[in-house]
Each structure stands twice: as C-alpha cells, then as structure tokens.
Design a protein around this motif. Structure first.
Motif, short mmCIF file in Angstrom:
data_model
loop_
_atom_site.label_atom_id
_atom_site.label_comp_id
_atom_site.label_asym_id
_atom_site.label_seq_id
_atom_site.Cartn_x
_atom_site.Cartn_y
_atom_site.Cartn_z
N GLN A 1 0.83 -1.21 0.00
CA GLN A 1 0.00 0.00 0.00
C GLN A 1 0.87 1.27 0.00
N LEU B 1 2.63 1.70 -3.55
CA LEU B 1 1.78 1.68 -4.73
C LEU B 1 2.23 2.78 -5.71
N ASN B 2 2.44 2.35 -6.98
CA ASN B 2 2.92 3.23 -8.07
C ASN B 2 4.35 3.71 -7.84
N THR C 1 2.66 -2.57 -7.94
CA THR C 1 1.52 -2.37 -8.82
C THR C 1 0.21 -2.58 -8.06
N ARG C 2 -0.88 -2.24 -8.76
CA ARG C 2 -2.21 -2.47 -8.19
C ARG C 2 -2.43 -3.96 -7.94
N VAL C 3 -1.91 -4.80 -8.82
CA VAL C 3 -2.05 -6.25 -8.66
C VAL C 3 -1.33 -6.71 -7.40
N ASP C 4 -0.14 -6.14 -7.15
CA ASP C 4 0.60 -6.51 -5.94
C ASP C 4 -0.20 -6.14 -4.68
N LEU C 5 -0.84 -4.96 -4.73
CA LEU C 5 -1.62 -4.53 -3.56
C LEU C 5 -2.82 -5.45 -3.33
N GLU C 6 -3.52 -5.78 -4.41
CA GLU C 6 -4.70 -6.65 -4.27
C GLU C 6 -4.31 -8.04 -3.78
N GLN D 1 -3.58 -7.77 -0.15
CA GLN D 1 -4.85 -7.61 0.58
C GLN D 1 -5.55 -8.96 0.74
#
Length: 372
Positions: free
Chosen positions: A113, A116-117, A121-126, A129
């Motif tokens: 989190q 992020l960026n 990536t967003r995929v790593d964050l999801e 999670q």
C-alpha cells in the motif's frame, strides 16, 4: 279367660311403657366448608435425564455411587481422552502458526500500500490484501477448531446435567460408547420437588363451573392438594397447582391436573399411585360425620334426625367430603338434631332422646363436655 287376657295385654303394656332410647346427637348448622374432591393420581419425576455420551471412547472410570445424590456438574463417567488430547495439541499448534503468519501478511499489505505506483503495482496490492484477509480467516478458524477440540475433550468427562439420584450404570469399565448412542449409560432423576398428576372427571369440572356461576360455591384463588400414600399414610406436604391439561382423555373422560409437592425425604417416588384431595373452593353446607350416614339400597345417602321425639330418616344431597365428614348441601335444616350413635338398631319412628355428643379427629363419637 282372665289369664289369657293378661298374657295378650302384656306386650302392649310393655311397648307402651318402654322408655325413649338415649342417642348422641349433633346440632346441625350450615357453615363455610372447604370443597374438596378425592382424586386418583400418580407421581411423575420433576426432572429425569437419560445420560448418553456426546463423544465416543472407552469407559475408563465410573465416578459416582448409584443411589447417592449428585449435584449438577458432578462427574459420572470418564472416557479415554488420548485422542482428544492429541486433537487439542494439533489445533493449538495450528493456532500458533496462524497467529505467527498474520503479522507477516499484515506487513506485506502495508508495504504494498505504501509503495503503490512506486515499485508496487495495483495487482501486488490486491494480492497482499487477499493474503491478509486469508490469514485473518485462518486465524479465526484455528481458534474455533481449538475451542471445539477443547470442548470435545471436556465431554470425555460425562457430567450430571441436573441434581438428582443416579441409577445403577448400564456400562462397565472397558466398554466402548459412541456419541449419541440409543442406550443410556445411566438415568438421573430429581425427586425434590416431585409432580403428581391427578385425574379429574370432565363432568365434575362442568359441575364445579356451574356451581361457581350460580353462587353456591366460591372458588379459591389458589388450588391446594393433600395426598394419601399407597399404605394409607397421610402425606404432610401440601401441593400447589402447576397446570391443568387442556385436553380430555378420550379413553377415561378425565383431565390431568398437575401439582408440585415438596419431597425432601424422597418418600414419594415416580410411578407411585396415590390418592389426593384437591380443595377447589368453599361452599355453604352442613358437615355430616361419615359414620352417621349410610347408603340406601337405591344408593341415596341417608341419615337419622330427631323429629318430635322420634327418629326420622332423611335423604341427603352430598357434595364431596371434608376430613371425616360428608359435605351436605340439601336434606337438613339449621338446628336439626343429627343422630350419630345407636344407628345399627335405629328405625324410623323409634322413640329417642338426644344427648349432646362430639366427634373426635378419628371420627369417633364422644360425649360432649358438660358445662360447669
């Protein structure tokens, strides 16, 4: 001829000269009388439990003495718990692993989190999670599994769910029992208090309701009952109404009325047949000692009173009994002298003289005390 005339005249003269017989009498006065009815009854256990195991295992110990009262929570049987101890240890280890894994997944999520960026990536964050949510769910499942394993372990000690008297055990040390088996290991019965179900004819219930409605009977606010045991002993405890049944038996035409009695000495046991007297109200009536009345050939209740110096038979209308007396609602008047002794040779029209008498607690006639 004069001798014959003297012989034939003798019985007449003797009859004319015979004095009036002295008999004990009671002066009848109408009074408020408790209205009680004798009913058959049967004792029912207040609480009774068939003890069955909740887990399976070998019986290793029997921890109670049959017939000796136990308290709720007291141990009755011990089952082999090795399998359940192992299950607890395994689930505890799984819980420790889940607790150790949760901070790792939490840190990975926080890092994804934060970056992020900036390298994440967003995929790593999801993904982080998801892994965190899965770690939390695993931890909750591990806690639940450990709780259930510990509960099953506690079930290997079979405890009394209520206080009462346990019966002789149906299993022995070394027997294998299974969870929820149909055969009980023992039966536990609570004897104090105890229920007594009395059977009231439905026709009598209608009669009582009619008498209350027309004012000849006053209903009690509470309904009490007394018992007579199988051997004729009068039970000292008094019962209180629990509930009447709402259904009339199709086979006997009776309504079951349940009473609760204190039973500290365990004198009353479930299954005993008893006789009970239920006091349902009061009525204005005369009390006629049962020894002073008799049934005629037609089944009518009759007694003798003194009328103009002679015995007179009257027909009584009974409405139950009270102690050693008939409760009579018709057939007498206030002030009537009821004859209570000498009844075996009593006939209508016989010359009698009344002597005041009393009736003792056993229903026996006693001379009234003389006024000083």
């Amino acid at each position: 001829m004069a001798f014959l005339a003297a012989l034939t005249a003798t019985p007449v003269l003797a009859q004319q000269a015979s004095p009036a017989v002295e008999v004990g009498v009671l002066s009848m006065q109408r009074q408020e009388v408790p209205q009680g009815f004798d009913l058959p009854g049967r004792a029912v256990a207040y609480e009774q439990v068939a003890i069955r195991p909740r887990v399976g295992g070998i019986v290793t110990q029997i921890l109670y003495t049959p017939g000796k009262e136990v308290r709720a929570g007291d141990p009755l049987f011990q089952l082999d718990d090795a399998t359940y101890q192992a299950a607890v240890a395994n689930d505890r280890a799984a819980l420790v692993t889940a607790e150790a894994n949760l901070p790792v997944k939490q840190a990975a999520f926080d890092r994804a989190q934060r970056l992020l960026n900036q390298g994440a990536t967003r995929v790593d964050l999801e993904t982080a999670q998801y892994d965190l949510a899965a770690a939390k769910a695993t931890l909750e499942a591990a806690r639940a599994a450990l709780d259930f394993a510990q509960t099953q372990l506690s079930w290997t000690t079979v405890r009394a769910p209520i206080e009462g008297i346990p019966e002789v055990q149906e299993v022995s040390v070394g027997d294998l029992v299974t969870a929820g088996q149909t055969t009980a290991m023992t039966t536990l019965t609570r004897l104090d208090p105890i229920y007594v179900d009395m059977l009231e004819p439905s026709t009598r219930l209608l009669e009582i309701r009619r008498r209350i409605e027309d004012g000849t009977m006053t209903a009690n606010r509470t309904m009490d009952a007394t018992l007579v045991l199988e051997d004729g002993e009068i039970y000292t405890g008094k019962g209180t109404l629990v509930t009447p049944s709402a259904v009339v038996s199709a086979t006997t035409g009776t309504v079951a009325v349940r009473f609760a009695f204190e039973n500290p000495g365990h004198k009353i046991l479930p299954g005993m047949f008893l006789r009970g007297t239920v006091t349902q109200g009061t009525t204005r009536a005369w009390l006629v000692p049962q020894r002073a009345a008799a049934r005629s050939a037609m089944g009518d209740l009759t007694a003798f009173i003194i009328a103009e110096g002679k015995a007179k038979r009257v027909t009584l209308t009974p409405s139950g009994t009270w102690q050693n007396n008939w409760v009579v609602t018709a057939g007498l008047s206030d002030g009537d002298q009821l004859i209570v002794d000498g009844l075996k040779s009593m006939t209508p029209g016989k010359a009698v003289t009344g002597v005041p008498a009393t009736i003792d607690a056993a229903g026996l006639v006693q001379d009234a005390p003389k006024a000083e």
